[in-house]
Design an enzyme around this catalytic site. Structure first.
Site, PDB file in Angstrom:
ATOM      1  N   ASP A  81       0.910  -1.099   0.013  1.00 45.36           N
ATOM      2  CA  ASP A  81       0.024  -0.057   0.003  1.00 45.36           C
ATOM      3  C   ASP A  81       0.770   1.269  -0.009  1.00 45.36           C
ATOM      4  O   ASP A  81       2.132   1.073   0.312  1.00 45.36           O
ATOM      5  CB  ASP A  81      -0.894   0.040   1.528  1.00 45.36           C
ATOM      6  CG  ASP A  81      -2.258   0.704   1.008  1.00 45.36           C
ATOM      7  OD1 ASP A  81      -2.439   1.305   0.322  1.00 45.36           O
ATOM      8  OD2 ASP A  81      -3.167   0.379   1.951  1.00 45.36           O
ATOM      9  N   ASP A  87     -10.935   1.916  -3.197  1.00 44.41           N
ATOM     10  CA  ASP A  87     -11.410   1.526  -2.072  1.00 44.41           C
ATOM     11  C   ASP A  87     -13.117   1.418  -2.342  1.00 44.41           C
ATOM     12  O   ASP A  87     -13.723   1.232  -1.494  1.00 44.41           O
ATOM     13  CB  ASP A  87     -11.070   2.515  -1.066  1.00 44.41           C
ATOM     14  CG  ASP A  87      -9.876   2.213  -0.577  1.00 44.41           C
ATOM     15  OD1 ASP A  87      -9.166   0.955  -0.590  1.00 44.41           O
ATOM     16  OD2 ASP A  87      -9.189   2.812   0.261  1.00 44.41           O
TER      17      ASP A  87
HETATM   18  C1  DGJ Z   1      -6.073   1.779   1.912  1.00 44.77           C
HETATM   19  C2  DGJ Z   1      -6.450   0.662   1.018  1.00 44.77           C
HETATM   20  O1  DGJ Z   1      -6.952   0.953  -0.299  1.00 44.77           O
HETATM   21  C3  DGJ Z   1      -7.327  -0.264   1.870  1.00 44.77           C
HETATM   22  O2  DGJ Z   1      -7.782  -1.222   0.927  1.00 44.77           O
HETATM   23  C4  DGJ Z   1      -6.563  -0.566   2.950  1.00 44.77           C
HETATM   24  O3  DGJ Z   1      -5.582  -1.630   2.583  1.00 44.77           O
HETATM   25  C5  DGJ Z   1      -6.212   0.553   3.991  1.00 44.77           C
HETATM   26  N1  DGJ Z   1      -5.302   1.524   3.017  1.00 44.77           N
HETATM   27  C6  DGJ Z   1      -5.326   0.350   4.876  1.00 44.77           C
HETATM   28  O4  DGJ Z   1      -4.923   1.197   5.587  1.00 44.77           O
END
Ligand code: DGJ
Length: 723
Positions: A478, A548
């Site tokens: 991430d 997301d």
């Molecule tokens: C952003 C990501 O897009 C999410 O899926 C998740 O992993 C969060 N970060 C966790 O902080």
């Protein structure tokens, strides 16, 4: 096939459907003579003639009254300061302090296959898949050499371009601009398509007519970013999904980029793509080199759909690497949307138990397993397990998950550091910062200066410890903020503007360590959803979390936009507990991607569990068709407010899976859906109804889908097989 006609001094780069033609003019100026549909010959010098009437267009002093000026000629790689007043692809400041740059042809070589670009992620090809032309050019005053590298993926149809600059002079120079590609087209009648967005609304399609002047997109976020994807297409005015001339460009780069088109008074368009020159200045001592990222160019006269399929096939065959290029990916469940930071080992194991019952393959533990991280205010950089949450550590948890027959995956955010972390307390100077200015904070975190070898060593050692000691088969990588106050504590002032590029090369180094040391680990890239969804990331991770936003209706625009250049198997897509549609549509939309789950399976009703089991079966049934088939966008959401539809067709055209989603109901509307990409002479059976139709009928007369999936949020799949 690439050929050089010595008499005419013309290079011809042919792919299956396109020709790209370059001429060497008097005194070795390189001119762009043609890029477009494949043509048999090269009688093109007539096409390059331009009147010098732009505005006091300067001439080469040796050319007397010849009607030639770099101001108007179709320059192959436009240089700054030597009479070409258009937007420059290349500019070098020399030791005299001026930026006059003038590259001329010196030599060339043509060979089979494709070179690799050192540490720069790029496409690859076997000797029989591609031909490469390297044209060496030189600026005779500084001695700076620029090798223009063109690889034609002859069967696929794409052309990859990059530039390698070497200082062959005696004095140091600074590169101010070094774009990967420059194309001069003798028309201004284009629309420009780009993919804009934000967090949770990535890659929306923007289409605008090109006007006179410069227009384009860029990132100076330190990453490719949510707001613009490093992709653009110039489309002829009559072009649509299925017809018309389209030039697509996609940059294989995850850092600051710029893609822009300049249309001038005479009706020509210059398209350039490469590293964003803002906050970029690269110092080259004698004999030092700089390799640009690669730009992938696609031309087709068969519209946007065919452009996408050329990108998709290239990325599947010649960009994605490693075990999961061809091996089936595990169907995973991720705990993030269900639990956020609020989980412990027992909760995760309960997820794994249910997931196993439902037929899934892997449990992914997301953010919150390390340091003292119970919310997003701490611990990035402290990559050791939080034993309060996970008593007995990772080993105990992973054993429990593995004993259930599930694989285990884990989350990292390697390039970040929380001010509240042991790492920050020990090394406050390791974060990206500049002297005497506040450090902006974003999601309570700073960015680690991974341009530094010592920083990378530390982070890699921590990751290596975790990955080498436990049975971890998947990593979600991430990246949850962008870079401000950019600078590195270890670079001298004169090299601070190298920081952004050095940063992303540091990221690539870390990713390369991960994939080369642990080739069996499946890596999924992520950046606050899809904020780093670019081709370079696909070199390390065959899939990228697309957004997301897991609401299936919102996902439609995201997935349609993403599909302009990225194949289905790269789009991380999960069924979540979002409530706007039923599970059927959630599943149908997530099937157009990697497919997985992002919910608490303990909360599913019995009916929902039955449906999930069906979906898992469908995932396996349609896996090859979706991952390796050809995508056809049938009705795009920005063209029709009511229904959208897409299909996958197998390479042998014997199978097709059509999905229709109703975004807004209106039972009075007639919807005739014409399919695409089928064999007109084959007869296809609709699995559900048993009805038989010819491909010709399905593509020309179409199916009446008005009464299918009538209500808002409903969807339907039609599976067709020919025998
Ligand atoms: C952003 C990501 O897009 C999410 O899926 C998740 O992993 C969060 N970060 C966790 O902080």
């Amino acid at each position: 096939m690439i050929a050089f006609d010595e008499k005419q001094r013309i290079f011809k780069i042919d792919t299956r459907q396109s020709s790209y033609i370059i001429g060497i003019y008097r005194e070795n100026y390189l001119l762009n003579l043609y890029y477009g549909a494949k043509i048999p010959d090269t009688n093109l010098w007539q096409r390059a003639k331009r009147s010098k009437s732009a505005s006091f267009s300067p001439s080469n002093p040796n050319f007397d009254n010849e009607d030639f000026s770099t101001d108007v000629a179709p320059m192959e790689y436009s240089c700054n300061g030597s009479g070409d007043f258009g937007v420059s692809a290349f500019s070098v400041r020399n030791s005299d302090g001026n930026s006059v740059t003038d590259l001329r042809y010196v030599s060339h070589k043509i060979y089979k296959g494709k070179p690799d670009l050192g540490a720069m992620p790029c496409t690859y090809a076997a000797a029989d898949e591609a031909d490469t032309l390297e044209i060496t050019t030189v600026d005779k005053v500084t001695g700076v050499e620029a090798v223009l590298i063109y690889t034609a993926f002859t069967k696929n149809g794409a052309i990859a371009r990059s530039v390698k600059v070497t200082n062959k002079g005696k004095n140091p120079v600074d590169i101010e601009r070094v774009f990967s590609a420059c194309v001069d087209l003798p028309s201004a009648d284009f629309d420009m398509i780009t993919l804009y967005g934000r967090h949770a609304k990535e890659r929306c399609v923007e289409k605008r007519p090109l006007g006179r002047g410069v227009q384009g997109i860029f990132s100076k976020r330190g990453v490719s970013g949510h707001s613009e994807n490093p992709f653009a297409a110039l489309t002829e005015k009559n072009a649509d999904e299925d017809k018309g001339g389209v030039y697509g460009v996609n940059l294989v780069y995850s850092g600051n980029f710029e893609i822009c088109a300049e249309c001038d008074y005479s009706g020509t368009t210059r398209l350039i793509a490469g590293i964003n020159p803002t906050d970029f200045l690269w110092h080259l001592e004698p004999e030092e080199s700089f390799q640009t990222p690669e730009a992938v160019l696609v031309y087709t006269d068969k519209g946007l759909g065919e452009m996408s399929r050329i990108f998709h096939r290239l990325y599947l065959n010649n960009l994605i690497r490693g075990r999961y290029k061809s091996e089936k990916r595990p169907l995973l469940i991720n705990n993030w949307e269900a639990t956020s930071f609020d989980f412990d080992a027992d909760k995760l194991v309960s997820f794994a138990e249910r997931a196993k019952e439902l037929g899934m393959d892997m449990l992914v533990m997301d953010d919150g397993w390390f340091g003292k991280r119970n919310d997003d205010t701490s611990s990035l950089g402290d990559w050791y397990v939080n034993e309060e949450k996970l008593p007995g550590g990772l080993g105990a948890l992973i054993k429990r998950v593995n004993d259930l027959g599930l694989k285990f995956g884990i989350w990292f955010e390697p390039e970040m550091i929380s001010p509240d972390s042991e790492l920050y307390r020990a090394h406050p100077d390791w974060c990206v910062h500049v002297p005497n200015r506040d450090k902006s904070i974003s999601r309570h975190q700073y960015v680690l200066d991974v341009s530094r070898e010592d920083v990378r060593e530390n982070i890699w050692a921590q990751m290596y410890h975790i990955l080498s000691n436990y049975n971890i088969e998947y990593v979600k990588w991430d990246f949850n903020r962008n870079i401000s106050e950019a600078g590195s504590a270890v670079l001298p002032p004169s090299r601070q503007k190298e920081f952004f590029h050095r940063f992303i090369m540091g990221t690539y180094d870390l990713m390369n360590r991960l994939t080369s040391t642990f080739p069996d680990i499946l890596v999924e890239n992520c950046s606050g959803g899809g904020g780093r969804f670019d081709p370079a990331m696909l070199c390390y991770s065959p899939q990228i979390w697309a957004s997301d936003n897991t609401d299936p209706i919102e996902r439609l625009t995201i997935q349609f936009g993403t599909s302009l250049c990225y194949p289905a198997s790269t789009m991380g897509a999960h069924v979540s507990a979002s409530r706007r549609t039923g599970y059927e549509t959630k599943g149908n939309v997530a099937l157009w991607g990697t497919f997985g789950y992002e919910l608490d399976p303990n909360k599913l009703t019995e009916d929902e569990k039955t449906l999930v089991k069906e979906q898992v079966k469908e995932y396996h049934k349609y896996y090859d068709l979706i991952h390796y088939g050809d995508l056809y966008r049938l009705i795009c959401p920005e063209e029709n407010a009511y229904k959208c539809a897409w299909s996958f067709v197998s390479p042998d055209k014997n199978q097709a899976l059509v999905t229709i989603v109703t975004m807004r109901e209106d039972i009075g509307l007639l919807h005739i859906l014409k399919l695409k990409g089928l064999d007109p002479d084959k007869f296809y059976t609709d699995e559900a109804s048993g009805e038989v139709y010819s491909g010709g009928l399905l593509m020309n007369a179409g199916l009446n889908v008005s009464r299918m999936a009538e209500k808002t949020g409903e969807s339907v799949k039609i599976f067709l097989t020919a025998n």
